[in-house]
Structures are given as C-alpha cells and as structure tokens.
Write a protein that holds these residues in place. Structure first.
Motif, PDB file in Angstrom:
ATOM      1  N   ASP A 203       0.816  -1.213   0.000  1.00  0.00           N
ATOM      2  CA  ASP A 203       0.000   0.000   0.000  1.00  0.00           C
ATOM      3  C   ASP A 203       0.853   1.269   0.000  1.00  0.00           C
ATOM      4  OD1 ASP A 203       1.003  -0.020   2.556  1.00  0.00           O
ATOM      5  OD2 ASP A 203      -0.930  -0.045   3.573  1.00  0.00           O
ATOM      6  N   GLY A 258      -2.325 -11.315   4.252  1.00  0.00           N
ATOM      7  CA  GLY A 258      -3.201 -10.784   5.291  1.00  0.00           C
ATOM      8  C   GLY A 258      -2.393  -9.846   6.172  1.00  0.00           C
ATOM      9  N   ASP A 259      -2.421 -10.062   7.476  1.00  0.00           N
ATOM     10  CA  ASP A 259      -1.667  -9.185   8.380  1.00  0.00           C
ATOM     11  C   ASP A 259      -0.339  -9.818   8.801  1.00  0.00           C
ATOM     12  OD1 ASP A 259      -2.593 -11.134  10.027  1.00  0.00           O
ATOM     13  OD2 ASP A 259      -3.501  -9.806  11.498  1.00  0.00           O
ATOM     14  N   ASN A 277       0.191  -5.612  12.071  1.00  0.00           N
ATOM     15  CA  ASN A 277      -0.616  -4.670  12.842  1.00  0.00           C
ATOM     16  C   ASN A 277       0.248  -3.874  13.812  1.00  0.00           C
ATOM     17  OD1 ASN A 277      -3.250  -5.332  11.787  1.00  0.00           O
ATOM     18  ND2 ASN A 277      -3.033  -7.291  12.831  1.00  0.00           N
ATOM     19  N   PRO A 298      -0.053 -14.155  -5.188  1.00  0.00           N
ATOM     20  CA  PRO A 298      -0.845 -12.929  -5.074  1.00  0.00           C
ATOM     21  C   PRO A 298      -2.041 -13.005  -4.125  1.00  0.00           C
ATOM     22  CG  PRO A 298      -0.140 -13.204  -7.335  1.00  0.00           C
ATOM     23  CD  PRO A 298       0.311 -14.440  -6.591  1.00  0.00           C
ATOM     24  N   ASP A 299      -2.584 -14.176  -3.890  1.00  0.00           N
ATOM     25  CA  ASP A 299      -3.688 -14.268  -2.934  1.00  0.00           C
ATOM     26  C   ASP A 299      -3.181 -14.455  -1.508  1.00  0.00           C
ATOM     27  OD1 ASP A 299      -2.763 -16.857  -3.039  1.00  0.00           O
ATOM     28  OD2 ASP A 299      -4.753 -17.773  -3.071  1.00  0.00           O
ATOM     29  N   GLY A 300      -1.880 -14.569  -1.325  1.00  0.00           N
ATOM     30  CA  GLY A 300      -1.309 -14.652   0.016  1.00  0.00           C
ATOM     31  C   GLY A 300      -1.402 -16.021   0.674  1.00  0.00           C
ATOM     32  N   ARG A 301      -1.953 -17.023   0.002  1.00  0.00           N
ATOM     33  CA  ARG A 301      -2.154 -18.315   0.658  1.00  0.00           C
ATOM     34  C   ARG A 301      -0.867 -19.144   0.725  1.00  0.00           C
ATOM     35  NH1 ARG A 301      -6.325 -22.091   1.970  1.00  0.00           N
ATOM     36  NH2 ARG A 301      -5.255 -23.450   3.450  1.00  0.00           N
ATOM     37  N   THR A 320       0.409 -20.384   4.233  1.00  0.00           N
ATOM     38  CA  THR A 320       0.458 -19.291   5.218  1.00  0.00           C
ATOM     39  C   THR A 320      -0.624 -19.413   6.285  1.00  0.00           C
ATOM     40  OG1 THR A 320      -0.943 -17.893   3.828  1.00  0.00           O
ATOM     41  CG2 THR A 320       1.435 -17.661   3.553  1.00  0.00           C
ATOM     42  N   LEU A 321      -1.594 -20.277   6.068  1.00  0.00           N
ATOM     43  CA  LEU A 321      -2.626 -20.472   7.090  1.00  0.00           C
ATOM     44  C   LEU A 321      -2.149 -21.465   8.148  1.00  0.00           C
ATOM     45  CD1 LEU A 321      -5.567 -19.785   7.919  1.00  0.00           C
ATOM     46  CD2 LEU A 321      -6.294 -21.770   6.595  1.00  0.00           C
ATOM     47  N   GLU A 341       2.431 -15.011 -11.942  1.00  0.00           N
ATOM     48  CA  GLU A 341       1.535 -14.326 -12.871  1.00  0.00           C
ATOM     49  C   GLU A 341       0.570 -13.482 -12.037  1.00  0.00           C
ATOM     50  OE1 GLU A 341       0.027 -17.199 -15.703  1.00  0.00           O
ATOM     51  OE2 GLU A 341       2.053 -17.773 -16.282  1.00  0.00           O
ATOM     52  N   PRO A 342      -0.008 -12.429 -12.638  1.00  0.00           N
ATOM     53  CA  PRO A 342      -0.698 -11.422 -11.831  1.00  0.00           C
ATOM     54  C   PRO A 342      -1.748 -11.969 -10.864  1.00  0.00           C
ATOM     55  CG  PRO A 342      -0.489 -10.649 -14.086  1.00  0.00           C
ATOM     56  CD  PRO A 342       0.059 -12.047 -14.065  1.00  0.00           C
ATOM     57  N   ARG A 343      -2.526 -12.918 -11.290  1.00  0.00           N
ATOM     58  CA  ARG A 343      -3.560 -13.441 -10.397  1.00  0.00           C
ATOM     59  C   ARG A 343      -3.139 -14.772  -9.771  1.00  0.00           C
ATOM     60  NH1 ARG A 343      -8.861 -12.516 -13.914  1.00  0.00           N
ATOM     61  NH2 ARG A 343      -9.909 -13.530 -12.177  1.00  0.00           N
ATOM     62  N   GLY A 344      -1.875 -15.158  -9.985  1.00  0.00           N
ATOM     63  CA  GLY A 344      -1.267 -16.194  -9.157  1.00  0.00           C
ATOM     64  C   GLY A 344      -1.449 -17.626  -9.591  1.00  0.00           C
ATOM     65  N   GLU A 345      -2.062 -17.872 -10.759  1.00  0.00           N
ATOM     66  CA  GLU A 345      -2.322 -19.262 -11.130  1.00  0.00           C
ATOM     67  C   GLU A 345      -1.053 -20.008 -11.502  1.00  0.00           C
ATOM     68  OE1 GLU A 345      -3.233 -16.542 -12.721  1.00  0.00           O
ATOM     69  OE2 GLU A 345      -3.413 -16.796 -14.894  1.00  0.00           O
TER      70      GLU A 345
ATOM     71  N   ARG B  69      -6.712 -11.263 -19.772  1.00  0.00           N
ATOM     72  CA  ARG B  69      -5.459 -11.169 -19.015  1.00  0.00           C
ATOM     73  C   ARG B  69      -4.347 -10.444 -19.768  1.00  0.00           C
ATOM     74  NH1 ARG B  69      -1.700 -14.562 -19.076  1.00  0.00           N
ATOM     75  NH2 ARG B  69      -1.584 -15.279 -16.923  1.00  0.00           N
ATOM     76  N   GLN B 110      -9.734 -16.877 -13.064  1.00  0.00           N
ATOM     77  CA  GLN B 110      -8.331 -16.599 -12.767  1.00  0.00           C
ATOM     78  C   GLN B 110      -7.432 -16.836 -13.979  1.00  0.00           C
ATOM     79  OE1 GLN B 110      -6.498 -19.398 -10.048  1.00  0.00           O
ATOM     80  NE2 GLN B 110      -5.209 -17.805  -9.160  1.00  0.00           N
ATOM     81  N   PRO B 158      -9.570 -17.237  -6.532  1.00  0.00           N
ATOM     82  CA  PRO B 158      -8.440 -18.094  -6.914  1.00  0.00           C
ATOM     83  C   PRO B 158      -8.869 -19.556  -7.038  1.00  0.00           C
ATOM     84  CG  PRO B 158      -7.752 -16.524  -5.244  1.00  0.00           C
ATOM     85  CD  PRO B 158      -9.251 -16.391  -5.371  1.00  0.00           C
ATOM     86  N   ASP B 203      -7.452 -10.066  -1.633  1.00  0.00           N
ATOM     87  CA  ASP B 203      -6.645 -11.289  -1.680  1.00  0.00           C
ATOM     88  C   ASP B 203      -7.463 -12.511  -2.066  1.00  0.00           C
ATOM     89  OD1 ASP B 203      -8.149 -11.661   0.586  1.00  0.00           O
ATOM     90  OD2 ASP B 203      -6.460 -11.821   1.967  1.00  0.00           O
ATOM     91  N   TRP B 223     -10.784 -19.772   2.371  1.00  0.00           N
ATOM     92  CA  TRP B 223      -9.659 -20.629   2.746  1.00  0.00           C
ATOM     93  C   TRP B 223     -10.119 -21.762   3.662  1.00  0.00           C
ATOM     94  CZ3 TRP B 223      -4.616 -17.404   4.056  1.00  0.00           C
ATOM     95  CH2 TRP B 223      -4.264 -16.632   2.935  1.00  0.00           C
ATOM     96  N   ASN B 277      -9.416  -7.822  10.889  1.00  0.00           N
ATOM     97  CA  ASN B 277      -8.771  -8.903  11.637  1.00  0.00           C
ATOM     98  C   ASN B 277      -9.804  -9.835  12.261  1.00  0.00           C
ATOM     99  OD1 ASN B 277      -5.973  -8.130  11.277  1.00  0.00           O
ATOM    100  ND2 ASN B 277      -6.459  -6.363  12.539  1.00  0.00           N
ATOM    101  N   PRO B 298      -5.790   3.565  -4.221  1.00  0.00           N
ATOM    102  CA  PRO B 298      -5.021   2.319  -4.154  1.00  0.00           C
ATOM    103  C   PRO B 298      -4.046   2.213  -2.981  1.00  0.00           C
ATOM    104  CG  PRO B 298      -5.235   2.987  -6.428  1.00  0.00           C
ATOM    105  CD  PRO B 298      -5.857   4.085  -5.607  1.00  0.00           C
ATOM    106  N   ASP B 299      -3.569   3.329  -2.452  1.00  0.00           N
ATOM    107  CA  ASP B 299      -2.693   3.236  -1.283  1.00  0.00           C
ATOM    108  C   ASP B 299      -3.482   3.183   0.023  1.00  0.00           C
ATOM    109  OD1 ASP B 299      -3.626   5.812  -1.115  1.00  0.00           O
ATOM    110  OD2 ASP B 299      -1.705   6.700  -0.615  1.00  0.00           O
ATOM    111  N   HIS B 386      -5.631  -7.676 -13.864  1.00  0.00           N
ATOM    112  CA  HIS B 386      -4.611  -8.321 -13.020  1.00  0.00           C
ATOM    113  C   HIS B 386      -5.057  -8.515 -11.579  1.00  0.00           C
ATOM    114  CE1 HIS B 386      -2.141  -7.874 -16.445  1.00  0.00           C
ATOM    115  NE2 HIS B 386      -1.696  -6.672 -16.226  1.00  0.00           N
ATOM    116  N   ILE B 388      -7.595  -9.928  -8.492  1.00  0.00           N
ATOM    117  CA  ILE B 388      -8.546 -10.932  -8.045  1.00  0.00           C
ATOM    118  C   ILE B 388      -9.865 -10.233  -7.717  1.00  0.00           C
ATOM    119  CG2 ILE B 388      -9.070 -12.544  -6.167  1.00  0.00           C
ATOM    120  CD1 ILE B 388      -5.947 -12.887  -5.907  1.00  0.00           C
TER     121      ILE B 388
END
Lengths: 390, 390
Positions: A203, A258-259, A277, A298-301, A320-321, A341-345, B69, B110, B158, B203, B223, B277, B298-299, B386, B388
C-alpha cells in the motif's frame, strides 16, 4: 513490371516501417534477464512462450526492471550503471545510457514520468525523464564531512516520492519529486548501521530497511514521517550466531499475506513472520537453507522461498494459514528468481545453471512447461507497472 | 499505371486489414459505459484522452466490464443479457451474444479462459469460453421445490472458482471450474435473507454478502469453507430506522485500507468501518447522503464516497488515518462512478447529467480535466485484468 517494382518496394518498406511494431496487447508480457549475455528474453504468460531475444544491454548481473504505466516500455537497471529503455512492442532497445559506474537498482515514479537509479559508486540517486532518459535531477548521498554513501533499497512511494537508504551513513531519505524544479529531500539519521536493502508495503505506507550491522529492522511510517524511524524485531539479529552469509536476501520480495509479513532472515535458515498490525514477531519458519526471495502468491495463501548456495537447487512452498511446508520442489541448480503471474495461477522460475525457465501451476504444484534461456536471473512481468513500490 | 492500380489497391487493402488494429500498449486503457446510447468511450490515462467511441452494445444500464489477461479484450455485461466482447486494439466489437433476458453482472476466471454471467431472469450463472463466447456450462440457481433464484454478487476467486449469492434462496455458492467437464458447485444454505450484493477481499479470501432482509452481513472464509458462513456486524441493520433506500449500494466498491474495510450502509447516511482482523465494527463515518460507492485510493489513505439521489451531486473524501473529511467535491448532477488510476495519482469521475468525465488529482484534490461523454456511468480501467475479484 520494372516500373512497378520500386513502388512495391517503397510500399513494402513503408509497411515494414509502420508494421515493425507488433500489434498486440501488453498486459501479459514480461522480460527475463539473461545475465551472462547482457540480453533479455521477452515472454508472454497467456500461451507461456518466449517471443524474442533482445541483446546489447551490458552487464546485467543483479539487474532489475520497472515498466511504463502503459506497459509498453521497460527500464532495465544494469550493474554497470547502464539504464536501458526497451520497447516491448518493437522488441528492441529504444534508448540506452550509462549513467554511472555502478548502480544497484531503480524505480519509476507514481505518475510514470520519472525513472530513478540508485548508485553505489559514486553514491547517490539520479533521476531521468522516462520519455527521453535525459537527466532531471541528481540527489547526492552526501553525509558527515562531505562523504558519499552507497545507496540501497530505492523504491517509489505515493505522491511522486522516492525513498532510499544510505548504507554507509545509516540514513533513510525521502525525495519528494512532485515539484520537479524543486525536489525536497527529507533525511532520517541514525536509523541503524548498514541498511542493506529495503521494502515498501504494497500500500506504499511502511518503508522497512534491513540492517546488516545491528539487530532488528528500521521502520518508517510514510503516513506519519514526523514520528521518525523506529526499530522493530529487536530480538532478531544476524550477529548472535555469526553464521556466514552466503548471499544477502532481497527484501523487495517480502511477502504480505493478510496481516502477516514473511521476511528472509539474514544468515539463518529461517523466515521471520511479522505481525503487520504492530510489527511484532509472530513466529519463524524453519527452512532448509539461507532464504533469498520469500514471495507470496498474489492471494497470500502460499509463500515460495528460494535459497543461497549451496541450497540454491530447491524451492520450498509453505501454506500461510497452517504454516506447514506443502512441498519442496527441485527445479535444478541455480534457482535465482520466481515471478507469479498477476492473479497467481502460475509462477515462473529461472534456473540459471540449467539454462531454463520453468513454469509451475500453483494449485497442483506441478511443472507445466520448460523453456530454454541463457543463464536466466530476474523475471519481471508487466503488471508491476500498476503496483506501488515495484 | 492501369496495371499498377489493382496491385496498389490490393496492397493498400492488405495494409488496412493488417494495420486496422492500433499499434499501442494496453496497460493504460479503459472503457466508460455510455448508458443511454448503448455505447462505450475508450479512454487512456497517460495523456487523459478519449480515443474512440464504440456503438451497438444494447441496454447498458447497470453495465459492468472485465478484461482479458493480456488487457486487449473487454467483456461488457449489459442489463438486457447481452455479453459483448470488445477488441480495444481495433476499437470495435469482436463478438456479441444475448445470453439471457436479464443479467446483472459478470466475472472472468483466474486463468482468463472463462467468462461468467449472473442472471436475474432466468436465474442462474452461465459460463462462456472467453475466446469464442461459446457456452461452456450452465449453473442453474435452483432451490427448494424447483424454484429459480435471482443471482447476485458474482465474483471470481483463486483456483478458477466463481462465488455468487442467491437473492431468493438466501444461499452462497462456490462453483469450482478447474475441471471444465465436471464443474463442482458447493452450496451454503441459510446464510440470511435476501443477499443483495457481495464483495471478495482483494486477496480473494473472504466473500461477504450484504443482506437486505436481515441485520448484519454474511461472511464466508474461502480458505476454510468447512467453517461455513457466519454473521458479522450483527448490530448493523437497515431495518431499525425504516429509512427509504434510494439506491442499493454497491458492495464491490468496499474499500480496504490496511486492516480497515469501509462499507456503505444501506439506507443510512453512514459508512461502516470494519476491522478486518476479526470482522467487528470499528466505527462509522457520518456522511451527507446514502452512500453508493465507497472506493479506497489504491494506497488506502483516502476513501472517496458518492451518494444516492438527491445527494448525487457530490463526492466526500475522507482520510482513513484521521477518519476526518478532507473535502467535499461538487462535480455536478448525477455522480455515478469513480475509478482510480492504478497507482492512485488520479481518479476518473462520471457525471451523468452533465454528460462529463472529470479527472481529479488525488494529492491536490483539484480537477485537472473535463471531457464530454454521453450520460456516462461505469468507468473500468484495464489494470482490473490483473486483480482478483475485479
């Protein structure tokens, strides 16, 4: 037909001149650094193919790239101080200058009009017009009694600002370029010894510099710069075990999920987990080598991790979970970089010693394609054009 | 020259056929819906100009767009069930079908291969090949004793999944399209009365449906789908004050800024602030009308809010750090939509009743340009390709 030929020739030449630039979209393009040959491979991620090779970019060890906001042009920062503008529709170099003797990275401003390069020798940040590559401003990295510092960790930030760190001076600086005729540089001194690289959160709010010479990391909240730089993760230090550092990790690759931020530890077989946080440590992943890039899908998983020599033959993938290792991949010797790739596939992997680009499906974790490339290192896809800090 | 002319003509025709598509990059393009005329304006955000007009898209009230894409093609979802594929390099319609009598929105998978459309009448989700627009799958929104529900809140997720809500049935469904021959649909029943729209977090993890018929919102963690749908913000309801609802807010516009989500309240002059959270309420912004879109720069530092009639002549801008109103802008009558440029330096605003597009600098909050457009509504920039959920 003799009279027709010159006309045909002229027409065809005209057609060539007009038609030399490809008619194609640019949202799925990318460039791969071929470090040993000073060249690039242009790739596309819809059909997963190599489109062309581009030569003549000089010394590309440790090279990186940023993209123009329309995703047509790339700016390649070479180790020899070369700044090369590549036209991806024409598949060729549009312009090239050698701006210093030893550069380490670059960035493009929020509005796309300025390209900044950070230099080791002579230390400083030089700023160029993105269109012409003409010099626009010079920001010397002077400190103390007229000394010059190496500059590292250069990133763009919202408000047409650039943020960077001074290795020798232990400083973070913000250059506000919103008034070109009057750049404003704000200095934050005594941030810690030897900042070696830095990242900005996606951000654009937090700038965080890794410290080679002290424990912890230096954090600057760009929304509240008057609060100054504070130390985070004070219990994390590379010095307490005096492990040799085989390769400095790249902080640009810090992964946010996520955080949680996932950060390569320096000189340790660990990835630090940071709670974004309050920027406290939230755990560590034990990994099988010294991590270099820690990249979040990109989805952080998932986070994907590559390693310094002698463990640079593998990639470890963590969930990451659950914080569990999902798999260890063995792409080959010299796994230098990964780009999602941008959307992570899918994710592209450069395998230097095998002269290969490899593509993996991130759902099945299977390799889906291999392509030849000459000692590939960095992989950069055009969607970076739309991102803060990339 | 008589013998030359046919050859010249053939060559020139060839040139026209080859050269009709523009040689230009696509990362800075966008489309604006001209709802009254069934047309589009193609725009670009580097020079801030209108490039061309495209006609013949049918009923474009409540229309939206997604992008291929490579950022070459747009898919426009019209209210009349029309699905139109637009080639932005050729500036024309590439293909158009009318797939149902009454559609409400769409999404792209995706991997970019599938376009999904959600329908009111007959209710369901239809899925098309993104290349050919041929039908690939039909997912009926059947429930109870063979009834069909309106479908709302369709988004991509995703894993080549689509997620959507059934207004009449009070259900959320996940369609996994990773095996095309065998789509798997998972149903979550009794999620609350009358889900009217939904969003997915950037995400792709949380799907949240607004409820028209009950208090609170329905949240599904993609998830951990086995945990089921849970109710969040139970103290927030539209019913307790029985205010008339002038226009349903759009939830796709929910703004995420750090760990805060800013959500338009239904029927109230308020924006809800949610802690992402734990999804608890973290406060409310008092605003001067019923909010329609709440969009984060966006920021994440600013949220921009437009309003339902009779307050649809203004935009309020809030600072997400201080939660104070920075300014109120008065673009004109019928402010329908706002779209930020990818890195947030400028924002485009459609002002329907004044037939204008307006561009604002988000740092100075000043208007920088105005352009004519015919009753403009939705504005969609190609960088959505690009993202999600967009």
């Amino acid at each position: 037909m003799t009279r027709i030929r010159p006309i045909l020739t002229a027409l065809l030449l005209g057609l060539t001149a007009v038609g030399h630039a490809e008619t194609r979209a640019t949202g799925d393009l990318g460039l791969v650094i071929e470090r040993a040959d000073g060249g690039l491979k242009m790739i596309e991620t819809s059909g997963n193919t190599v489109l062309s090779s581009i030569e003549g970019l000089g010394d590309l060890s440790h090279a990186s790239a940023v993209f123009s906001r329309d995703e047509r042009f790339a700016y390649i920062f070479g180790r020899d101080g070369g700044l090369t503008k590549v036209d991806m529709l024409q598949g060729k170099i549009a312009k090239r200058i050698v701006q210093s003797g030893n550069s380490i990275g670059g960035a493009i401003s929020q509005d796309g009009r300025l390209v900044a390069v950070s230099n080791y020798e002579p230390g400083g940040v030089r700023i160029f017009d993105a269109d012409t590559l003409e010099s626009v401003a010079d920001l010397p990295a002077d400190y103390g009694d007229g000394k010059l510092s190496k500059v590292v960790g250069l990133v763009d930030a919202p408000g047409n600002r650039f943020v960077y760190s001074l290795w020798d001076a232990g400083e973070i600086r913000i250059a506000d370029m919103s008034d070109l005729a009057n750049p404003k540089v704000r200095k934050f001194e005594n941030i810690g010894k030897q900042p070696y690289d830095a990242l900005i959160t996606p951000d654009g709010r937090y700038y965080i510099a890794g410290l080679f010479g002290e424990d912890g990391l230096a954090l600057l909240d760009l929304w509240q710069p008057d609060q100054g730089v504070r130390r985070i993760l004070p219990d994390y230090g590379r010095n307490d075990e005096k492990m040799p550092v085989y390769k400095m990790p790249h902080l640009e690759g810090w992964a946010m999920a996520g955080d949680r931020a996932f950060v390569p530890a320096v000189g340790r077989n660990q990835v630090l987990i940071v709670n974004s946080n309050d920027w406290s440590e939230a755990g560590r992943l034990e990994v099988s080598g010294q991590p270099v890039f820690v990249m979040a899908r990109p989805d952080g998983r998932q986070v994907w991790i590559n390693f310094a020599f002698p463990n640079n033959d593998r990639i470890e993938v963590f969930d990451t979970l659950t914080l569990e290792r999902i798999t260890t991949l063995h792409p080959g010797k010299g796994v230098l970089h990964m780009e999602f790739e941008p959307r992570g596939e899918e994710v592209w992997v450069s395998v230097r010693d095998d002269d290969q680009l490899q593509i993996y499906d991130t759902a099945t974790l299977k390799q889906v394609k291999t392509m030849p490339a000459r000692k590939p290192s960095g992989i950069f896809l055009t969607h970076r054009a739309h991102k803060i800090g990339l």
